[in-house]
Design a protein around this motif. Structure first.
Motif, PDB file in Angstrom:
ATOM      1  N   ALA A  82      26.526 -16.870  55.571  1.00  0.00           N
ATOM      2  CA  ALA A  82      27.667 -15.965  55.707  1.00  0.00           C
ATOM      3  C   ALA A  82      27.919 -15.739  57.187  1.00  0.00           C
ATOM      4  CB  ALA A  82      27.397 -14.638  55.003  1.00  0.00           C
ATOM      5  N   HIS A  83      29.175 -15.558  57.551  1.00  0.00           N
ATOM      6  CA  HIS A  83      29.558 -15.278  58.928  1.00  0.00           C
ATOM      7  C   HIS A  83      30.306 -13.962  58.977  1.00  0.00           C
ATOM      8  CE1 HIS A  83      28.909 -19.682  59.011  1.00  0.00           C
ATOM      9  NE2 HIS A  83      28.520 -19.459  60.254  1.00  0.00           N
ATOM     10  N   VAL A  84      29.909 -13.093  59.910  1.00  0.00           N
ATOM     11  CA  VAL A  84      30.468 -11.748  59.986  1.00  0.00           C
ATOM     12  C   VAL A  84      30.858 -11.450  61.425  1.00  0.00           C
ATOM     13  CG1 VAL A  84      30.025  -9.301  59.566  1.00  0.00           C
ATOM     14  CG2 VAL A  84      28.963 -11.023  58.100  1.00  0.00           C
ATOM     15  N   GLU A  85      32.016 -10.815  61.590  1.00  0.00           N
ATOM     16  CA  GLU A  85      32.403 -10.365  62.929  1.00  0.00           C
ATOM     17  C   GLU A  85      31.339  -9.421  63.473  1.00  0.00           C
ATOM     18  OE1 GLU A  85      36.227  -8.620  62.608  1.00  0.00           O
ATOM     19  OE2 GLU A  85      37.246 -10.509  62.153  1.00  0.00           O
ATOM     20  N   ARG A  86      31.042  -9.567  64.736  1.00  0.00           N
ATOM     21  CA  ARG A  86      29.911  -8.832  65.309  1.00  0.00           C
ATOM     22  C   ARG A  86      30.097  -7.322  65.214  1.00  0.00           C
ATOM     23  NH1 ARG A  86      27.322 -11.523  70.596  1.00  0.00           N
ATOM     24  NH2 ARG A  86      25.804  -9.925  70.021  1.00  0.00           N
ATOM     25  N   GLY A  87      31.340  -6.870  65.224  1.00  0.00           N
ATOM     26  CA  GLY A  87      31.576  -5.428  65.170  1.00  0.00           C
ATOM     27  C   GLY A  87      31.651  -4.842  63.769  1.00  0.00           C
ATOM     28  N   ASN A  88      31.502  -5.674  62.756  1.00  0.00           N
ATOM     29  CA  ASN A  88      31.630  -5.203  61.377  1.00  0.00           C
ATOM     30  C   ASN A  88      30.265  -4.742  60.869  1.00  0.00           C
ATOM     31  OD1 ASN A  88      32.162  -4.768  58.671  1.00  0.00           O
ATOM     32  ND2 ASN A  88      33.203  -6.720  58.345  1.00  0.00           N
ATOM     33  N   HIS A  98      27.299  -6.254  58.122  1.00  0.00           N
ATOM     34  CA  HIS A  98      25.948  -6.609  58.573  1.00  0.00           C
ATOM     35  C   HIS A  98      24.904  -5.926  57.687  1.00  0.00           C
ATOM     36  CE1 HIS A  98      26.852  -8.713  62.399  1.00  0.00           C
ATOM     37  NE2 HIS A  98      27.901  -7.909  62.453  1.00  0.00           N
ATOM     38  N   ASN A  99      25.151  -4.672  57.381  1.00  0.00           N
ATOM     39  CA  ASN A  99      24.197  -3.918  56.562  1.00  0.00           C
ATOM     40  C   ASN A  99      24.100  -4.493  55.148  1.00  0.00           C
ATOM     41  OD1 ASN A  99      23.726  -2.201  58.717  1.00  0.00           O
ATOM     42  ND2 ASN A  99      25.201  -0.653  58.012  1.00  0.00           N
ATOM     43  N   VAL A 100      25.257  -4.907  54.583  1.00  0.00           N
ATOM     44  CA  VAL A 100      25.255  -5.505  53.247  1.00  0.00           C
ATOM     45  C   VAL A 100      24.369  -6.743  53.230  1.00  0.00           C
ATOM     46  CG1 VAL A 100      26.682  -6.788  51.608  1.00  0.00           C
ATOM     47  CG2 VAL A 100      27.484  -4.601  52.506  1.00  0.00           C
ATOM     48  N   LEU A 101      24.552  -7.618  54.203  1.00  0.00           N
ATOM     49  CA  LEU A 101      23.792  -8.864  54.238  1.00  0.00           C
ATOM     50  C   LEU A 101      22.297  -8.607  54.430  1.00  0.00           C
ATOM     51  CD1 LEU A 101      26.378 -10.837  56.338  1.00  0.00           C
ATOM     52  CD2 LEU A 101      25.538 -11.564  54.104  1.00  0.00           C
ATOM     53  N   THR A 102      21.982  -7.655  55.287  1.00  0.00           N
ATOM     54  CA  THR A 102      20.572  -7.341  55.520  1.00  0.00           C
ATOM     55  C   THR A 102      19.924  -6.795  54.256  1.00  0.00           C
ATOM     56  OG1 THR A 102      21.006  -6.889  57.860  1.00  0.00           O
ATOM     57  CG2 THR A 102      18.980  -5.980  56.919  1.00  0.00           C
ATOM     58  N   ARG A 103      20.616  -5.885  53.566  1.00  0.00           N
ATOM     59  CA  ARG A 103      20.057  -5.312  52.335  1.00  0.00           C
ATOM     60  C   ARG A 103      19.925  -6.376  51.241  1.00  0.00           C
ATOM     61  NH1 ARG A 103      23.545  -0.833  53.667  1.00  0.00           N
ATOM     62  NH2 ARG A 103      25.112  -1.679  52.235  1.00  0.00           N
ATOM     63  N   ALA A 104      20.797  -7.379  51.281  1.00  0.00           N
ATOM     64  CA  ALA A 104      20.741  -8.441  50.269  1.00  0.00           C
ATOM     65  C   ALA A 104      19.687  -9.491  50.599  1.00  0.00           C
ATOM     66  CB  ALA A 104      22.103  -9.096  50.122  1.00  0.00           C
TER      67      ALA A 104
END
Length: 350
Positions: free
Chosen positions: A313-319, A323-329
């Protein structure tokens, strides 16, 4: 459904005086008479699946015609069973799914409607071909079938010719003959609070413009990201590269049947086994853990496939929320550039 029944009865009603028992139905092994009974049997079976909310298998019954029933009587039975399926489709809630074996062991009311219409159109063709009667199905009905249960089939010059080719009943220029086929109902992946419901080309077309895709959305939905993603799904379908399980899913709450967002893959896994995922939520659904719950389920489903080694997955750095969703997943940072952070998830066995 009613239109497809009317087509069948109208075309075949003109030749009920002919011999249906001794004539083979087109390319089938059945006679025209056996094929007519098969139509009625499938229609009542589909109605039974929906009405009985069957989830583990088919309801154990079948239909037969009374001794002495003629060809016109067979059409009467088709009319009746078609009406019963239409009534079951109209009265079944959208969220209900019932057993059907291909390919993911369930279908919703729209799937059963499309299968019923397909049975009517295709077997009317078979019987008409056997009896030497000219028949061309309604293009809108064919499009209804193709965009719901043939999502892997690239559109052709006309919906009817495409449907005949896709079911081994005809040829299309530039395409190899079809010798084996199955239709494909949409995949649904369940979580504790959500169902991730695969988006058909028909739903994608609607979602990509101003429609709701057949879903009941919470206020504010669907959002722009969902519409853009749906447009990409339909473009893949038009190009003949859409594989429905690697497409888009709408996230639907179990508690009220309302859609809260969308999640899906950017395409099929590449040669190295990497597949990219993206998602968005309607603003009013954020902050409840829905995205994390859905991402765990969808990435877990992907990693269970032999062809997948990594979900990225790729996420804008300021979003920060994403970021939290991906880390929790369970995703881990795999790289960064000035604009985006790359995350990846691998199976625990790797």
């Amino acid at each position: 459904m009613e239109r497809a029944v009317a087509e069948c009865v109208g075309v075949l009603g003109a030749v009920t005086g002919r011999d249906w028992e001794g004539v083979r139905a087109g390319r089938l092994e059945w006679s025209c008479r056996e094929t007519a009974v098969h139509i009625a049997d499938d229609l009542i079976a589909y109605a039974g699946q929906l009405a009985g909310r069957e989830t583990e298998g088919y309801t154990p019954f079948e239909i037969s015609l009374e001794e002495g029933a003629g060809n016109a009587d067979a059409l009467r039975v088709i009319s009746t069973t078609g009406a019963l399926l239409a009534a079951a489709v109209r009265t079944t809630p959208r969220e209900v799914r019932a057993f059907h074996p291909y390919p993911f062991r369930s279908a919703n009311r729209e799937g059963f409607a499309a299968m019923g219409v397909a049975e009517l159109l295709l077997h009317t063709h078979d019987i008409a071909e056997g009896l030497g009667v000219r028949y061309e199905a309604d293009a809108e009905l064919c499009g209804f079938v193709l965009t719901r249960i043939f999502p892997h089939v690239q559109p052709g010059p006309t919906p009817w010719r495409t449907l005949l080719w896709a079911t081994g009943r005809g040829e299309l220029p530039g395409r190899a003959p079809v010798t084996a086929w199955r239709w494909s109902n949409n995949l649904v992946i369940g979580t504790e609070r959500l169902t991730l419901q695969g988006v058909t080309p028909a739903a994608a077309t609607d979602l990509s413009t101003v429609g709701d895709g057949g879903f009941e959305w919470i206020e504010g939905g669907p959002i722009e990201g969902t519409r853009v993603g749906a447009g990409l799904v339909y473009k893949q379908y038009e190009d003949g590269v859409h594989r429905p399980e690697w497409g888009m899913y709408v996230l639907v709450r179990r508690e009220d049947g309302r859609a809260v967002g969308a999640m899906g893959f950017h395409g099929v896994p590449d040669e190295s086994g990497r597949v990219e995922v993206g998602y968005d939520l309607v603003e009013g659904a954020r902050g409840h853990g829905y995205a994390t719950e859905a991402l765990r389920a969808l990435s877990g489903w992907a990693l269970d496939r032999d062809e997948v080694r990594t979900v990225v997955a790729h996420v804008e750095r300021g979003n920060r929320p994403s970021h939290n969703v991906l880390t929790r997943a369970g995703f881990r940072v795999a790289g960064e550039d000035p604009e985006q952070t790359a995350y990846e998830l691998r199976p625990s066995r790797a």
